[in-house]
Motif scaffolding. Structure first.
Motif, PDB file in Angstrom:
ATOM      1  N   ASN A 101       0.825  -1.212   0.000  1.00 49.78           N
ATOM      2  CA  ASN A 101       0.000   0.000   0.000  1.00 49.78           C
ATOM      3  C   ASN A 101       0.858   1.261   0.000  1.00 49.78           C
ATOM      4  O   ASN A 101       0.422   2.314   0.459  1.00 49.78           O
ATOM      5  N   SER A 122      -6.579  10.126  -1.102  1.00 47.89           N
ATOM      6  CA  SER A 122      -7.633   9.346  -0.435  1.00 47.89           C
ATOM      7  C   SER A 122      -8.894   9.307  -1.294  1.00 47.89           C
ATOM      8  O   SER A 122      -9.140  10.190  -2.116  1.00 47.89           O
ATOM      9  N   SER A 126     -10.298   4.290   0.413  1.00 42.82           N
ATOM     10  CA  SER A 126      -8.990   4.254   1.069  1.00 42.82           C
ATOM     11  C   SER A 126      -8.636   5.604   1.674  1.00 42.82           C
ATOM     12  O   SER A 126      -9.096   6.650   1.221  1.00 42.82           O
ATOM     13  N   CYS A 128      -5.272   7.906   2.752  1.00 42.70           N
ATOM     14  CA  CYS A 128      -3.843   7.987   2.451  1.00 42.70           C
ATOM     15  C   CYS A 128      -3.178   9.065   3.301  1.00 42.70           C
ATOM     16  O   CYS A 128      -3.805  10.056   3.671  1.00 42.70           O
ATOM     17  N   CYS A 215      -1.507   3.981   1.837  1.00 39.37           N
ATOM     18  CA  CYS A 215      -2.972   4.019   1.857  1.00 39.37           C
ATOM     19  C   CYS A 215      -3.511   2.790   2.559  1.00 39.37           C
ATOM     20  O   CYS A 215      -2.962   1.686   2.408  1.00 39.37           O
TER      21      CYS A 215
END
Length: 221
Positions: A101, A122, A126, A128, A215
């Motif tokens: 990730n 983001s 997800s 981030c 993320c």
């Protein structure tokens, strides 16, 4: 599609083995092969550069089903025996890749601009942020992942606030003593070097350099 083929130093092989057995994948290619310049030596593919081989010779490892065959150059994994075995590279097998990730951004930005860049990545699925490296076991892996940075050091989510070092995700640094208790007026942000990630480095937050984001998936309601 992914970072590379699976190697033993990039994944938790107990979890991978469990998944392979559950999905009935019993023989799969992995990123292990004979060193073309040293016929008796077997090494992992180089996930740092994406080219060639790297690491120690594993030809004497106990993880082989039997000693590697002398006239073959590729290795596969038997998930039932939990062992590697050598075979001809032309054999057709399923294969295992890995991903993570993390995302290295090779643009030079200040620390504040870097964290804003990561957070703008983001989505509804997800979240981030700048990378928070909370365990020492992550150092060598992250070093490989930032190898292609165009700056020698990259920003991490480490920042000095209120007399303490914090990660941008809100976690405090476990080993505060690894960084100065009272850093100079401007050196309130942390970096990692692609050549030595054994320690964090304090830098002026207004300096511009590459950075690494991570993320995490957001749980659905």
């Amino acid at each position: 599609m992914y970072i590379d083929m699976l190697t033993w130093d990039t994944t938790d092989m107990d979890q991978v083995t469990k998944w392979l057995v559950e999905t009935n994948y019993h023989e799969v290619w992995i990123g292990l092969r004979r060193d073309p310049e040293q016929p008796l030596v077997w090494r992992w593919i180089n996930v740092k550069t994406g080219e060639g081989l790297t690491g120690e010779d594993v030809s004497e490892s106990e993880n082989w089903v039997t000693n590697p065959q002398p006239n073959v150059s590729c290795a596969a994994y038997n998930s039932l025996k939990k062992k590697w075995y050598s075979t001809v590279c032309t054999e057709q097998l399923k294969f295992v890749c890995y991903d993570d990730n993390l995302e290295l951004v090779t643009e030079n930005k200040t620390w504040d601009d870097a964290i804003n860049h990561c957070r703008k990545m983001s989505s509804s699925k997800s979240k981030c942020d700048l990378l928070s490296t909370t365990t020492s076991s992550q150092f060598s892996y992250v070093r490989d992942r930032i190898y292609n940075a165009t700056s020698e050091e990259v920003w991490t989510g480490l920042r000095f606030l209120g007399g303490e070092w914090w990660w941008s995700d809100g976690e405090t640094l476990d080993h505060q003593g690894m960084l100065p208790d009272c850093p100079s007026q401007w050196e309130h942000c942390g970096t990692m070097s692609k050549y030595n990630t054994a320690n964090w480095i304090t830098r002026d937050c207004s300096e511009r350099r590459n950075f690494i984001c991570y993320c995490t998936e957001v749980a659905e309601d």
